[in-house]
Design a protein around this motif. Sequence first.
Motif, short mmCIF file in Angstrom:
data_model
loop_
_atom_site.label_atom_id
_atom_site.label_comp_id
_atom_site.label_asym_id
_atom_site.label_seq_id
_atom_site.Cartn_x
_atom_site.Cartn_y
_atom_site.Cartn_z
N PHE A 58 0.51 -1.37 -0.14
CA PHE A 58 -0.19 -0.13 0.15
C PHE A 58 0.64 1.09 0.10
O PHE A 58 0.60 2.09 -0.47
CB PHE A 58 -0.80 0.26 1.12
N PHE A 59 1.66 1.01 0.94
CA PHE A 59 2.88 2.23 0.96
C PHE A 59 3.60 2.76 -0.10
O PHE A 59 4.02 3.60 -0.28
CB PHE A 59 2.86 2.34 2.52
N VAL A 60 4.04 1.26 -0.56
CA VAL A 60 5.27 1.72 -1.99
C VAL A 60 4.09 2.02 -3.17
O VAL A 60 4.84 3.34 -4.11
CB VAL A 60 5.58 0.11 -2.22
N GLN A 61 2.75 2.09 -3.26
CA GLN A 61 2.42 2.20 -4.21
C GLN A 61 2.16 3.92 -4.16
O GLN A 61 2.63 4.71 -5.22
CB GLN A 61 0.90 1.93 -4.13
N PHE A 62 2.26 4.51 -2.71
CA PHE A 62 2.79 6.21 -2.45
C PHE A 62 3.43 6.72 -3.68
O PHE A 62 4.15 7.47 -4.10
CB PHE A 62 2.45 6.52 -1.53
N GLU A 64 5.35 5.68 -5.97
CA GLU A 64 5.02 5.22 -7.32
C GLU A 64 4.68 6.43 -8.26
O GLU A 64 4.51 7.12 -8.49
CB GLU A 64 4.23 3.94 -7.52
N PHE A 65 2.97 6.55 -7.23
CA PHE A 65 2.13 8.32 -7.76
C PHE A 65 3.77 9.46 -7.64
O PHE A 65 3.28 10.00 -8.39
CB PHE A 65 1.38 7.70 -6.78
N ALA A 66 3.75 9.08 -6.43
CA ALA A 66 5.35 10.36 -6.27
C ALA A 66 6.45 10.27 -7.48
O ALA A 66 6.88 11.85 -8.05
CB ALA A 66 5.87 10.63 -5.38
N GLY A 67 6.48 9.28 -7.66
CA GLY A 67 8.07 9.08 -8.62
C GLY A 67 7.36 9.78 -10.29
O GLY A 67 8.15 9.82 -10.78
N THR A 68 6.45 9.42 -10.85
CA THR A 68 5.48 9.00 -12.28
C THR A 68 4.77 10.19 -12.10
O THR A 68 4.92 10.91 -13.42
CB THR A 68 5.06 7.86 -12.25
N GLY A 69 4.58 11.12 -10.82
CA GLY A 69 3.45 11.66 -10.92
C GLY A 69 2.53 12.16 -11.61
O GLY A 69 2.13 13.26 -11.78
N ILE A 73 -7.19 9.20 -13.30
CA ILE A 73 -7.60 8.09 -13.18
C ILE A 73 -7.13 6.83 -14.66
O ILE A 73 -7.21 5.75 -13.79
CB ILE A 73 -9.60 8.45 -13.95
N ALA A 74 -6.09 7.29 -15.39
CA ALA A 74 -5.62 6.22 -15.97
C ALA A 74 -4.67 5.34 -14.70
O ALA A 74 -4.28 4.08 -15.16
CB ALA A 74 -4.79 6.96 -17.22
N CYS A 75 -3.75 6.17 -13.86
CA CYS A 75 -3.02 5.50 -13.02
C CYS A 75 -3.08 5.39 -11.99
O CYS A 75 -2.62 4.93 -10.84
CB CYS A 75 -2.22 6.60 -12.69
N VAL A 76 -4.81 4.48 -11.42
CA VAL A 76 -5.31 4.35 -10.46
C VAL A 76 -4.55 2.73 -9.85
O VAL A 76 -3.82 1.94 -10.37
CB VAL A 76 -6.76 2.77 -10.92
#
Length: 182
Positions: A58-62, A64-69, A73-76
């Motif tokens: 769950f927290f690794v997903q955060f 990923e979001f920070a790294g990809t920016g 909705i496509a990046c759920v």
Amino acid sequence: MQFGAREENIIDPAPSVIITAPITNTTRSRVHYGEERFPKTIVYLVSFIQLIIGLIVFFVQFFEFAGTGCFSIACVGGGFWCGLFFAVSGLLGIRAAFKASYCTIITFMVFSIISACLACTLLSISSIAMSSYTAMKNSAVWITYAIQAILSVMQVVVAITSSALACRAMADNSCCACCTKS
């Protein structure tokens, strides 16, 4: 008999008698929750591992979001949904280990099976993302996908083990009835 008069046949009913006999247990009880069928310490350990894997995913997903920016909705994030389910499965297993009942064990088994399926899905998503072009531009994002892939393989093993332990505890009322000794 006169018109309008009512004939009444009142019969004094005898009181109802209900006879109950003690039930003798000639067959085995419905479910055995003993340590031999449902090893609570092992279930607790496996459930705790599921909970930890779920929280890490769950927290690794955060990250990923920070790294990809990418926050569209496509990046759920599969890590959010899968990690949440892994953690809930772990919590249900811990609950079943502390207070074993038919309902808690069955719920734990069902959630473990669903978690195993979701772990395979997360493995696919993470593997595809690792091999994609966008992940190669940022090595930190690639590492987060690799962590999710490794944890999803671990989750598959742990979830299948959890569901097998829960299924075994159901004795005669489960899919494992053919495999257990009477």
